[in-house]
Enzyme design. Structure first.
Site, PDB file in Angstrom:
ATOM      1  N   LYS A  55       5.308  -2.732   8.396  1.00  0.00           N
ATOM      2  CA  LYS A  55       6.655  -2.906   7.857  1.00  0.00           C
ATOM      3  C   LYS A  55       7.703  -2.511   8.905  1.00  0.00           C
ATOM      4  O   LYS A  55       8.678  -3.232   9.135  1.00  0.00           O
ATOM      5  CB  LYS A  55       6.826  -2.068   6.573  1.00  0.00           C
ATOM      6  N   GLN A  99       5.846   4.375  -0.062  1.00  0.00           N
ATOM      7  CA  GLN A  99       4.545   3.711  -0.053  1.00  0.00           C
ATOM      8  C   GLN A  99       3.621   4.339  -1.099  1.00  0.00           C
ATOM      9  O   GLN A  99       3.500   5.560  -1.188  1.00  0.00           O
ATOM     10  CB  GLN A  99       3.918   3.812   1.347  1.00  0.00           C
ATOM     11  N   ASP A 122      11.651  -2.458  -3.229  1.00  0.00           N
ATOM     12  CA  ASP A 122      10.331  -2.793  -3.768  1.00  0.00           C
ATOM     13  C   ASP A 122      10.438  -3.376  -5.182  1.00  0.00           C
ATOM     14  O   ASP A 122       9.475  -3.949  -5.688  1.00  0.00           O
ATOM     15  CB  ASP A 122       9.441  -1.536  -3.832  1.00  0.00           C
TER      16      ASP A 122
HETATM   17  N1  GUN Z   1       1.157  -0.080  -2.126  1.00  0.00           N
HETATM   18  C1  GUN Z   1       0.537  -1.280  -2.242  1.00  0.00           C
HETATM   19  N2  GUN Z   1       1.453  -2.266  -2.273  1.00  0.00           N
HETATM   20  C2  GUN Z   1       2.655  -1.681  -2.162  1.00  0.00           C
HETATM   21  C3  GUN Z   1       3.985  -2.193  -2.121  1.00  0.00           C
HETATM   22  O1  GUN Z   1       4.259  -3.381  -2.229  1.00  0.00           O
HETATM   23  N3  GUN Z   1       4.961  -1.263  -1.975  1.00  0.00           N
HETATM   24  C4  GUN Z   1       4.706   0.060  -1.883  1.00  0.00           C
HETATM   25  N4  GUN Z   1       5.731   0.897  -1.766  1.00  0.00           N
HETATM   26  N5  GUN Z   1       3.496   0.568  -1.927  1.00  0.00           N
HETATM   27  C5  GUN Z   1       2.471  -0.318  -2.063  1.00  0.00           C
END
Ligand code: GUN
Length: 298
Positions: A55, A99, A122
């Protein structure tokens, strides 16, 4: 025999990132401040570190500002909450993510609720999830948003089709079931949301025009469970041990690709399908967060 078309997430994600990079260049040319995304990671789970690393790298690639906030898995819930408060109040930041998963001693729901919905790129905050369900403009969760983009860019027909979603997670299955049932394109589908308590799943999958699997069971969906011409979206990304690979594992999807692809009209590969789209859509949400912030301040 069907002519199968690959839904190339890797290429589509690169296209979207190039489009965003063009926007960033325009912002710079106009003397504006580029979008800024922060990612919070707690602990050192290998997969999570990989995702967060990608990311941040993607931000750099397209000209966004990015901040990585790493915290040890020994931090308390209160310490994480004060970090979130700080990020909420940081005027230099357009959006941020925490995350998941978080360590067991931290209440995930409480953390997600603490994020300012205007910075929740998100789309996990209940206010944004509610807006999504009510067909209002908001941040769509990145993986479901990426799937919608793939369907749209490959002009996959969804109206009146029977879409079967496998898995009801808050991140993928549940929002996907909502998005596919919303009015408009892509959407207007008749949706069945199946999960671990569903009996005779194959009775649903065999009648599905579109199958979206987000299960995490490698090679679960077999050719005898689908009909000819089916559209397959494979969200599975399980690390399966493999000594012949330098990493010691191979990323494996929920779908028996070799056999199911022969019956499919469209199918996402793993890797290179849904995965790369997730990050591209997070960047798109960050660009949107910046635009919404500017609109609000004027
Ligand atoms: N863990 C697995 N997929 C995601 C996501 O799309 N965003 C976040 N913050 N954590 C995740």
């Amino acid at each position: 025999m069907n002519k199968m078309q690959l839904l190339d997430g890797k290429k589509t994600a690169e296209d979207i990132k190039s489009e965003i990079a063009v926007e960033v260049q325009k912002i710079k040319a106009d003397g504006g401040k580029v979008p800024h995304l922060a990612a919070v990671i707690v602990g050192n789970d290998g997969a999570s570190l990989t995702y967060v690393g990608s990311k941040v790298r993607s931000c750099q690639q397209i000209g966004f500002e990015s901040t990585l906030v790493s915290m040890p898995d020994t931090i308390s819930e209160d310490e994480l909450l004060s970090k979130i408060k700080e990020l909420n109040e940081d005027d230099n930041l357009d959006g941020f993510i925490v995350q998941l998963p978080l360590p067991k001693h931290i209440d995930e729901q409480k953390i997600l609720m603490a994020i300012d919905p205007n910075k929740d790129v998100d789309g996990f905050h209940p206010a944004n999830f509610g807006k999504m369900a009510l067909e209002m403009e908001t941040f769509l969760p990145a993986t479901p948003f990426g799937i919608m983009q793939l369907l749209e860019r490959y002009k996959v027909e969804t109206s009146g089709k029977h879409t079967v979603v496998i898995g009801r997670s808050h991140i993928v299955g549940r929002p996907m079931s909502i998005l596919m049932s919303r009015k408009g394109y892509p959407g207007d589908s008749t949706v069945t949301l199946t999960h671990s308590r569903t009996k005779n799943i194959e009775e649903f999958t065999k009648n599905a025009d579109i199958i979206i699997t987000a299960l995490g069971v490698p090679n679960y969906l077999k050719a005898d469970m689908v009909k000819d011409g089916v559209v397959i979206i494979d969200v599975g990304i399980t690390r399966v041990p493999d000594d012949s690979n330098a990493k010691g594992y191979v990323i494996t999807g929920d779908v028996d690709f070799e056999n199911v692809s022969k019956k499919s009209s469209f199918i996402t590969p793993v890797p290179g399908g849904v995965g790369p789209m997730t990050i591209a859509m997070l960047l798109k949400n960050t660009l949107l967060a910046r635009e919404m912030r500017i609109a609000k301040n004027n």
